[in-house]
Design an enzyme around this catalytic site. Structure first.
Site, PDB file in Angstrom:
ATOM      1  N   TYR A 218      -0.694  11.849   5.943  1.00  0.00           N
ATOM      2  CA  TYR A 218       0.693  11.554   6.332  1.00  0.00           C
ATOM      3  C   TYR A 218       1.663  12.600   5.761  1.00  0.00           C
ATOM      4  CZ  TYR A 218      -1.125   6.903   7.574  1.00  0.00           C
ATOM      5  OH  TYR A 218      -1.835   5.863   8.116  1.00  0.00           O
TER       6      TYR A 218
ATOM      7  N   SER B 291     -10.822   2.622   6.909  1.00  0.00           N
ATOM      8  CA  SER B 291     -10.021   2.424   8.113  1.00  0.00           C
ATOM      9  C   SER B 291     -10.951   2.828   9.247  1.00  0.00           C
ATOM     10  CB  SER B 291      -8.770   3.306   8.074  1.00  0.00           C
ATOM     11  OG  SER B 291      -8.028   3.151   9.262  1.00  0.00           O
TER      12      SER B 291
END
Length: 262
Positions: free
Chosen positions: A65, A162
């Site tokens: 990110y 994830s």
């Protein structure tokens, strides 16, 4: 089902809605329907304070990110209040806008040490493998084993992936504490992972609950309907929703609380 929930058997209690922070660190190569500007420090501080005032205690970040981890390390007050989720495996170049993956056990250790520094903390609540889609191949590389070793060393409280496949999500839960899966009004292919977690008291975090903003034309209030479906499903700990809009945040929390019967 209350708004504050146990995250499986991790010992962590999380709010039913968590703040996703991709938009505070990165604006290249993202798949949102509308353009946005990365907010300045003051706006991020206000967003975090608002999140806390609304009852959130979960914050989700990742090396992929952009500057998100680094900015949270500088701007997040009261570390003890927050359950911080970050990831390993995907790297993002802010200059080129390109991602690449490194799932080697060596990189896992380097990445976790870097996240600890960037986030200005001596422990991480939850670290997930940021899968590239080849979940089972990644699990066979020892990536999760390396995270579990760091958990034994006291640097991480919970581990997982994830994931992007049912087989990968289930295998993750057999070896670790948490799976983050996609689940929304139009996507319930990964429901077997949630059911597997519920039966074994493992943790589930939900990504893409609103299909990254693409849930239009799904009934009168697609966000409320999606919250009702997700938060009404046994085994779900929290929905990670990325927003930098204070009004959206407030509305999302109201809808999450309504879905939890509050």
């Amino acid at each position: 089902m209350s708004f504050m929930r146990p995250l499986g058997n991790t010992g962590l209690t999380v709010s039913a809605l968590g703040l996703g922070t991709v938009k505070i660190g990165r604006d290249k190569g993202v798949k949102y329907p509308g353009a946005f500007t990365i907010p300045d420090d003051r706006a991020v501080i206000e967003l975090i304070a608002q999140s806390r005032n609304l009852g959130l205690n979960l914050i989700d970040t990742a090396p992929a990110y952009g500057r998100s981890e680094e900015r949270l390390g500088q701007l997040l007050q009261d570390r003890q209040h927050w359950v911080i989720v970050t990831k390993v495996g995907e790297e993002f170049d802010n200059d080129s806008g390109d991602s690449h993956f490194d799932f080697s056990p060596e990189h896992v250790r380097t990445s976790v040490e870097r996240s600890l520094k960037r986030l200005n903390t001596d422990y991480l609540d939850c670290v997930l493998v940021h899968s590239d889609g080849n979940d089972l191949d990644v699990l066979n590389m020892g990536t999760l084993d390396a995270l579990n070793d760091l958990k034994k060393a006291g640097l991480i409280r919970a581990t997982g992936m994830s994931s992007k496949t049912v087989a990968g999500g289930i295998d993750t839960l057999n070896q670790a504490d948490v799976a983050m899966v996609t689940y929304n009004l139009t996507h319930d292919e990964e429901l077997p992972v949630i059911e597997h977690a519920a039966a074994r008291n493992k943790g589930i975090l939900i990504k893409k609950a609103f299909a990254s903003g693409h849930l239009h034309n799904q009934g009168k209030d697609p966000v409320q309907e999606s919250m009702n479906k997700i938060l009404g499903t046994a085994g779900v700990g929290s929905i990670i929703a990325g927003t930098i809009n204070p009004q959206h945040l407030r509305e999302n929390v109201e809808k999450a609380r309504r879905a939890c019967g509050e």
